[in-house]
Write a protein that holds these residues in place. Structure first.
Motif, short mmCIF file in Angstrom:
data_model
loop_
_atom_site.label_atom_id
_atom_site.label_comp_id
_atom_site.label_asym_id
_atom_site.label_seq_id
_atom_site.Cartn_x
_atom_site.Cartn_y
_atom_site.Cartn_z
N CYS A 25 0.82 -1.10 -0.01
CA CYS A 25 -0.09 0.10 0.08
C CYS A 25 0.81 1.08 -0.07
O CYS A 25 1.99 1.32 0.12
CB CYS A 25 -1.06 -0.06 1.26
N THR A 26 0.17 2.35 -0.20
CA THR A 26 1.11 3.51 -0.25
C THR A 26 1.95 3.94 0.97
O THR A 26 2.87 4.41 1.21
CB THR A 26 0.22 5.06 -0.38
N ARG A 27 1.15 3.44 2.17
CA ARG A 27 1.82 3.84 3.59
C ARG A 27 2.95 2.96 3.69
O ARG A 27 4.01 3.49 4.14
CB ARG A 27 0.86 3.60 4.69
N THR A 29 4.81 1.69 1.36
CA THR A 29 5.87 2.11 0.41
C THR A 29 6.51 3.23 1.11
O THR A 29 7.69 3.33 1.19
CB THR A 29 5.08 2.25 -0.81
N GLY A 30 5.80 4.24 1.33
CA GLY A 30 6.35 5.62 1.82
C GLY A 30 7.28 5.43 3.08
O GLY A 30 8.09 6.01 2.94
N ALA A 43 2.01 7.89 3.71
CA ALA A 43 1.18 7.52 2.64
C ALA A 43 1.29 8.59 1.30
O ALA A 43 1.33 8.28 0.44
CB ALA A 43 -0.19 7.75 3.12
N GLY A 46 4.65 7.34 -0.25
CA GLY A 46 4.17 6.35 -1.08
C GLY A 46 3.41 6.90 -2.22
O GLY A 46 3.89 6.06 -3.33
N SER A 47 2.38 7.56 -2.39
CA SER A 47 1.78 7.89 -3.53
C SER A 47 2.66 8.60 -4.53
O SER A 47 2.54 8.49 -5.52
CB SER A 47 0.36 8.43 -3.30
N LYS A 50 4.69 5.69 -6.14
CA LYS A 50 3.97 5.19 -7.08
C LYS A 50 3.82 5.89 -8.28
O LYS A 50 3.80 5.33 -9.40
CB LYS A 50 2.63 4.71 -6.31
N GLU A 51 3.49 7.29 -8.25
CA GLU A 51 3.15 8.11 -9.15
C GLU A 51 4.34 7.91 -10.22
O GLU A 51 4.31 7.91 -11.41
CB GLU A 51 3.19 9.29 -8.73
N ASP A 57 -0.86 0.28 -6.95
CA ASP A 57 -1.38 0.32 -5.58
C ASP A 57 -2.35 -0.75 -5.38
O ASP A 57 -3.66 -0.60 -6.01
CB ASP A 57 -2.02 1.70 -5.53
N CYS A 63 -2.80 -5.06 0.94
CA CYS A 63 -1.50 -4.75 1.18
C CYS A 63 -0.51 -5.99 1.73
O CYS A 63 -1.00 -6.46 2.84
CB CYS A 63 -1.02 -3.51 2.09
#
Ligand SMILES: [Zn+2]
Ligand SMILES: [Zn+2]
Length: 414
Positions: A25-27, A29-30, A43, A46-47, A50-51, A57, A63
Motif C-alpha cells: 500500500c502507499t503507506r 511504500t512511503g 502515505a 508512498g503515493s 508510485k506516481e 497500488d 497490502c
C-alpha cells in the motif's frame, strides 16, 4: 526517474525493482523512505513514489505487509479506554505488539534491498495509536517517562498497562530503638515463613519502611513499595534532628495526585512515639539516584562505658585530639562478612563531651559520611586508629548510638 531520485535518493531504480516483487500500500511504500523525508506523511511519500515509478497500488487491505492494519487502529486504540478511566495519569505513550507474520514479512522486504531510510512498521503503528489515544483520553503524549505506558497487541486485541512508579520524598525521624530501616527478610527462609522467624518471613516485627508505607499505599492505590534512604542508621540507633531524607517508590499507582499533607498527618498519627515524617513532596527516579549518591555529614550522640577507671583530664585531652582527627578505619569485624576488608580514611569534624558520670560517657561527634562511629569509640581491636579506647588506654563498651542530625548542607534541596 530524475524526479524519483530527487525524492527517494540513491539507488532509486534498485529500490523500485525490489518493490515490484511485493504488492504494498502507499503507506508501507512511503515508510521505506520516511527518514529521508522527515515530517512528510508516509502515505503521501508512498503515493508520490508510485506516481513517479508506476508501481501498482493494491489498496490497504490487499497490502502484502500490513493487511490493512492502519484501518483497524481507531478500533484498536479504543480497547484500553475503559480500563484507563480507572487510572490517574497526565502523560501517556503507546507501544504495540505486531503479529509474528507481519514482522516476518517486514524483514523479508528489508532483506530484499538496503532501504537505508526505512522507518520500522512498529514505530509508525505506535505513533498512530499514540495520537489516537492522546485524543481519546485528552492526555499529552510523551515518549520519555510517561505516567502511563499502554501496550496494545494488534493481533490478539489485548493490552497491558505499565504505569510508571510514583516517587515521594520526605524525611523521617525514628524515635525508638530496635527498628530497621527497611523490611529485613528472614535469613533462613528468605520471606516464605519458617519456625526461626515465627512465620513472619522477616527478622524484625516491623521497619521504618513498613510503618510509613500504609497511608501512602492507600492514597496511591499502589501494589508495592520500595524504600530508598540517604544511608541508614543502626537498628539500635534512634534518628533525631530534622530527620533522614528518604524517597518512597510506589509501584503501579492508581492515583498520582493526592493530599500529601493529609497522608503525612496520617503516617504521624499512626506511628506516634515511634516514627515521624516531614516535608513530604513529589520526587522522581533521578532524585533517587542523587539521594543514593549523597554523602552527608552526620552528627552522632554516642554513650559508652569504660571498663576501667579513667582520668577526667585525660578524657578532655582525648576529646580535643579527636576533633579534626583523620581516622584509618579497617572494615569492622561486625560487618566484615558482607563488606570487603579495606582501610578507609575518614575525618572526624568535631568531637565534644556531652556528659561523663563515673565511667559512663556521652560524646557528640560530627563525622564524614561512612565513618563507623562505634568503632571510633571501641577501636575494634586496633582496626580503627586513633580511637577513644586507644587514646584512653581503657576498654570501652557502647551503650547507645543515636544519629542527631543528617546534615545535607545549607541551601541544598534536601
Ligand atoms: Zn500496507
Ligand atoms: Zn523464616
Amino acid at each position: 526517474m530524475h524526479q524519483l531520485i530527487e525524492l527517494i535518493g540513491g539507488d532509486a531504480a534498485g529500490a523500485v525493482e525490489a518493490l515490484s516483487a511485493f504488492s504494498l500500500c502507499t503507506r508501507c511504500t512511503g515508510r521505506l523512505f520516511a527518514r529521508r523525508l522527515h515530517g512528510m506523511d508516509n502515505a503521501l511519500i508512498g503515493s508520490r513514489v508510485k506516481e513517479l515509478s508506476g508501481l501498482a497500488d493494491p489498496g490497504d487491505e490487499e497490502c502484502y505487509l500490513c493487511h490493512g492494519l492502519f484501518k483497524k487502529l481507531d478500533d484498536l486504540a479504543s480497547i484500553p479506554l475503559q480500563e484507563l478511566s480507572g487510572w490517574e495519569f497526565e502523560t501517556l505513550w503507546v507501544g504495540s505488539r505486531l503479529e509474528f507474520g507481519t514482522r516476518q514479512r517486514e524483514e523479508e522486504i528489508l532483506a530484499s534491498h538496503p532501504f537505508p531510510d526505512a522507518e520500522p512498521l512498529k514505530v509508525e503503528v505506535n505513533r498512530e495509536l499514540g495520537k489516537r489515544l492522546s485524543v481519546l483520553t485528552g492526555r499529552e503524549g510523551r515518549m520519555t517517562n510517561p505516567d502511563m505506558l499502554v501496550i496494545i497487541d494488534t493481533a490478539f486485541r489485548t493490552f497491558e498497562l505499565d504505569p510508571s512508579p510514583l516517587f515521594i520524598y520526605g524525611r523521617y525521624r525514628k524515635l525508638v530503638r530496635g527498628i530497621p530501616q527497611t523490611r529485613w527478610p528472614c535469613r533462613k527462609c528468605h520471606g516464605r515463613g519458617c519456625s526461626y522467624c515465627g512465620n513472619r518471613g522477616k527478622m524484625y516485627e516491623t521497619s521504618v519502611e513498613e510503618l510509613i508505607a500504609p497511608p501512602l499505599m492507600e492514597a496511591s492505590g499502589a501494589t508495592e513499595h520500595f524504600f530508598h534512604g540517604m544511608g541508614r542508621e543502626d537498628i539500635d540507633a534512634v534518628m533525631l534532628g530534622s530527620g533522614r531524607p528518604f524517597i518512597m517508590e510506589l509501584s503501579r499507582p492508581r492515583r498520582r495526585k493526592f493530599g500529601l499533607a493529609e497522608v503525612q498527618m496520617g503516617i504521624n498519627r499512626l506511628n506516634e512515639g515511634r516514627v515521624e515524617v516531614a516535608d513530604l513532596r513529589p520526587s522522581s527516579k533521578e532524585e533517587v539516584r542523587e539521594l543514593k549518591a549523597a554523602a552527608p555529614v552526620k552528627k552522632y550522640r554516642i554513650t559508652f562505658r569504660t571498663l576501667s577507671k579513667i582520668n577526667k583530664q585525660l578524657l578532655g585531652e582525648v576529646v580535643s585530639k579527636l576533633s579534626g582527627a583523620k581516622l584509618a578505619q579497617r572494615t569492622p569485624v561486625r560487618v566484615s562478612h558482607r563488606r570487603a576488608d579495606i582501610v578507609r580514611e575518614r575525618t572526624v569534624y568535631s568531637c565534644s563531651l556531652s556528659s561523663s558520670e563515673g565511667n559512663v560517657i556521652t560524646l557528640e561527634i560530627e563525622a564524614e559520611s561512612g565513618t563507623y562511629i562505634k568503632e571510633l569509640v571501641t577501636g575494634d581491636g586496633g582496626r580503627t586508629v586513633p580511637s577513644v579506647a586507644g587514646l584512653l588506654g581503657a576498654e570501652c563498651e557502647v551503650v547507645s548510638l543515636d544519629v542527631s542530625e543528617v546534615n545535607t548542607g545549607a541551601g541544598e534541596k534536601w
